[in-house]
Design an enzyme around this catalytic site. Structure first.
Site, PDB file in Angstrom:
ATOM      1  N   HIS A   1       0.837  -1.215   0.000  1.00  0.00           N
ATOM      2  CA  HIS A   1       0.000   0.000   0.000  1.00  0.00           C
ATOM      3  C   HIS A   1       0.865   1.257   0.000  1.00  0.00           C
ATOM      4  O   HIS A   1       1.825   1.382   0.767  1.00  0.00           O
ATOM      5  CB  HIS A   1      -1.021  -0.002   1.130  1.00  0.00           C
ATOM      6  CG  HIS A   1      -0.470   0.032   2.525  1.00  0.00           C
ATOM      7  ND1 HIS A   1      -0.143   1.212   3.163  1.00  0.00           N
ATOM      8  CD2 HIS A   1      -0.233  -0.955   3.426  1.00  0.00           C
ATOM      9  CE1 HIS A   1       0.268   0.950   4.389  1.00  0.00           C
ATOM     10  NE2 HIS A   1       0.239  -0.356   4.575  1.00  0.00           N
TER      11      HIS A   1
ATOM     12  N   ASP B   1       6.205   0.814   6.722  1.00  0.00           N
ATOM     13  CA  ASP B   1       4.768   0.612   6.572  1.00  0.00           C
ATOM     14  C   ASP B   1       4.176   1.694   5.664  1.00  0.00           C
ATOM     15  O   ASP B   1       3.716   2.721   6.156  1.00  0.00           O
ATOM     16  CB  ASP B   1       4.098   0.648   7.946  1.00  0.00           C
ATOM     17  CG  ASP B   1       2.629   0.291   7.903  1.00  0.00           C
ATOM     18  OD1 ASP B   1       2.183  -0.302   6.906  1.00  0.00           O
ATOM     19  OD2 ASP B   1       1.912   0.609   8.875  1.00  0.00           O
TER      20      ASP B   1
ATOM     21  N   GLU C   1      -4.926   1.969   2.395  1.00  0.00           N
ATOM     22  CA  GLU C   1      -5.048   0.799   3.275  1.00  0.00           C
ATOM     23  C   GLU C   1      -5.206   1.221   4.725  1.00  0.00           C
ATOM     24  O   GLU C   1      -5.971   0.624   5.479  1.00  0.00           O
ATOM     25  CB  GLU C   1      -3.815  -0.104   3.123  1.00  0.00           C
ATOM     26  CG  GLU C   1      -3.900  -1.417   3.907  1.00  0.00           C
ATOM     27  CD  GLU C   1      -3.377  -1.341   5.324  1.00  0.00           C
ATOM     28  OE1 GLU C   1      -3.613  -2.286   6.100  1.00  0.00           O
ATOM     29  OE2 GLU C   1      -2.733  -0.320   5.706  1.00  0.00           O
TER      30      GLU C   1
ATOM     31  N   ASP D   1       3.396  -6.287   3.507  1.00  0.00           N
ATOM     32  CA  ASP D   1       2.939  -5.205   4.382  1.00  0.00           C
ATOM     33  C   ASP D   1       3.299  -5.532   5.826  1.00  0.00           C
ATOM     34  O   ASP D   1       2.481  -5.417   6.734  1.00  0.00           O
ATOM     35  CB  ASP D   1       1.429  -4.984   4.228  1.00  0.00           C
ATOM     36  CG  ASP D   1       0.933  -3.792   5.047  1.00  0.00           C
ATOM     37  OD1 ASP D   1       1.763  -2.946   5.434  1.00  0.00           O
ATOM     38  OD2 ASP D   1      -0.289  -3.717   5.317  1.00  0.00           O
TER      39      ASP D   1
END
Length: 457
Positions: free
Chosen positions: A279, A291, A325, A353
């Site tokens: 994402h 992240d 996300e 992820d």
């Protein structure tokens, strides 16, 4: 005699196929470790663009940058898929303190939870009640909570080796704590950051009010783990202390954004699609390197590695950089809806992820027949120490693709350091190791190669 000949030919063919697989996978790893591009891409994404909250200028810059990179890779097709996303803004930095006596205060680090409403302009100061998770609200009851700030102090369980189990055991207080505490008359909530170590970094993350009317919503913030320890200790000494916090975040109308997509067309089964992705959005406190900048550049690198090694896919291999996300999953949902609308046949999807740490293996959401085939590949990954193959979850963005005719997978790196960085200002490029990132990309490319070679059962 004919039977023995057939058996011999079958064994010979299997050995030859395995040798070819070993050779291709070895070439993928060697190329990734000597001529990788993902680390440089991540450097730009993190240090030149920064945190990429959905609906922000930085998110749009990330869309433009990654599309430019995919355009330069010589793929068969690159495009943007429109998607409407929420736009929540943090505003000016949050401020909080513990008041143990009038005029005697200790500042503590906090940050608003994603989706929270603001405090009144002058902030909120009130008494505090501590609970160990949502279940503690019922124990205290409305009489003790009314007019107070609820302090959710359920820590992540340090005894789980799989730190995601610890996260899932505590994340409900962040996501639903404010909504539940409001039912008991609370005026605000402070949530212990989801972090296994003690530090001064508050960790944000998505929260939800459900269908609670706007006028009944109360502000929610995360407090650092050191701050939580101090607040808890102070409450034990004096339950009558006050807590003050101020934040001016707000939710704005939805805006236009995009999933970024590129593909290599398959030569034999072009209508069978293999997806690899991460994402593109991130929270705004750090630069979103782990992240999920890492997952995005690893996914882009999968296609580059296959091309760089001269591999010609049988099936269509597609990279998807999903938008939103973190606070809505709009990108993953839109991608699945369009895939269904266009009658696309997805047979495999892999998401990264879980940070750019050393890869340990993969988790798979699939039937037993497919898992048996997957397990037969484990020996190919053992030389790279990436052979933890388990049945379980995959990834949030690819979850909407789930049906009976697809294998979903998630890269599983070592997770012991992940929650030091997750959703905090500590999620920065400086904490990503180049070699670990490259090993993850090579592992993903190798798995995609095998699914392209052998399909699904």
């Amino acid at each position: 005699m004919r039977y023995l000949l057939l058996v011999f030919l079958l064994i010979t063919t299997q050995i030859e196929a395995q040798n070819n697989d070993q050779k291709q996978i070895n070439e993928i790893y060697n190329t990734a470790l000597t001529n990788g591009s993902g680390y440089a891409w991540l450097n730009y994404l993190s240090n030149q663009i920064g945190g990429r909250l959905s609906g922000s200028l930085q998110a749009q810059k990330a869309v433009d940058y990654t599309k430019k990179i995919l355009d330069s890779m010589g793929l068969d097709r690159v495009w943007l898929q429109p998607v409407r996303v929420p736009k929540w803004v943090r505003g000016t930095p949050e401020f909080a303190y513990i008041e143990s006596d009038p005029g005697l205060t200790n500042n503590v680090p906090i940050c608003a939870l994603g989706g929270s409403v603001a405090t009144p302009l002058g902030g909120i100061k009130a008494g505090v009640v501590e609970v160990q998770g949502i279940e503690g609200l019922k124990v205290l009851g409305k009489e003790k909570i009314q007019g107070k700030i609820v302090f959710f102090n359920k820590a992540m369980d340090p005894t789980n080796i799989d730190t995601y189990m610890s996260y899932s055991g505590s994340v409900d207080q962040r996501y639903a704590g404010a909504n539940e505490a409001a039912k008991y008359g609370a005026v605000g909530v402070i949530v212990r950051s989801l972090n296994l170590r003690l530090d001064d970094f508050p960790h944000t993350g998505a929260m939800s009010y459900g269908d609670t009317p706007m006028e009944s919503r109360i502000p929610a913030a995360a407090i650092s783990t050191n701050g939580a320890e101090l607040l808890s200790a102070t409450l034990k000494l004096n339950p009558d202390i006050n807590f003050f916090f101020r934040q001016n975040c707000k939710m704005l109308p939805d805006v236009d954004s995009y999933n970024v997509i590129g593909e290599i067309k398959g030569s034999t089964y072009p209508n069978e699609i293999l997806v690899v992705g991460g994402h593109l959005d991130s929270w705004d406190l750090g630069d979103g390197s782990h992240d999920d900048g890492a997952g995005c550049v690893q996914s882009m690198e999968v296609l580059r590695l296959l091309k760089a090694t001269g591999y010609k896919p049988k099936r269509t291999i597609r990279v998807v950089l999903f938008m939103n996300e973190e606070n809505g999953l709009r990108g993953g949902t839109e991608y699945a809806e369009q895939a269904s609308k266009n009658n696309e046949k997805h047979i495999f999807a892999l998401e990264s992820d879980a940070g750019g740490f050393t890869p340990r293996g993969f988790s798979f959401d699939c039937n037993q027949a497919n898992f048996k085939q997957i397990e037969s590949w484990k020996s190919l990954f053992e030389p790279y120490l990436v052979h933890l193959f388990v049945k379980g979850g995959s990834g949030a963005d690819i979850g909407p693709l789930k049906n009976d005719n697809i294998v979903l997978a998630g890269l599983r790196p070592d997770s012991q350091r992940y929650f030091d960085h997750h959703h905090s200002a500590n999620d920065t490029f400086a904490h990503v190791n180049k070699r670990e990132l490259e090993l993850g990309a090579a592992s993903m490319a190798s798995l995609v190669y095998l699914f392209d070679q052998y399909g699904i059962k």
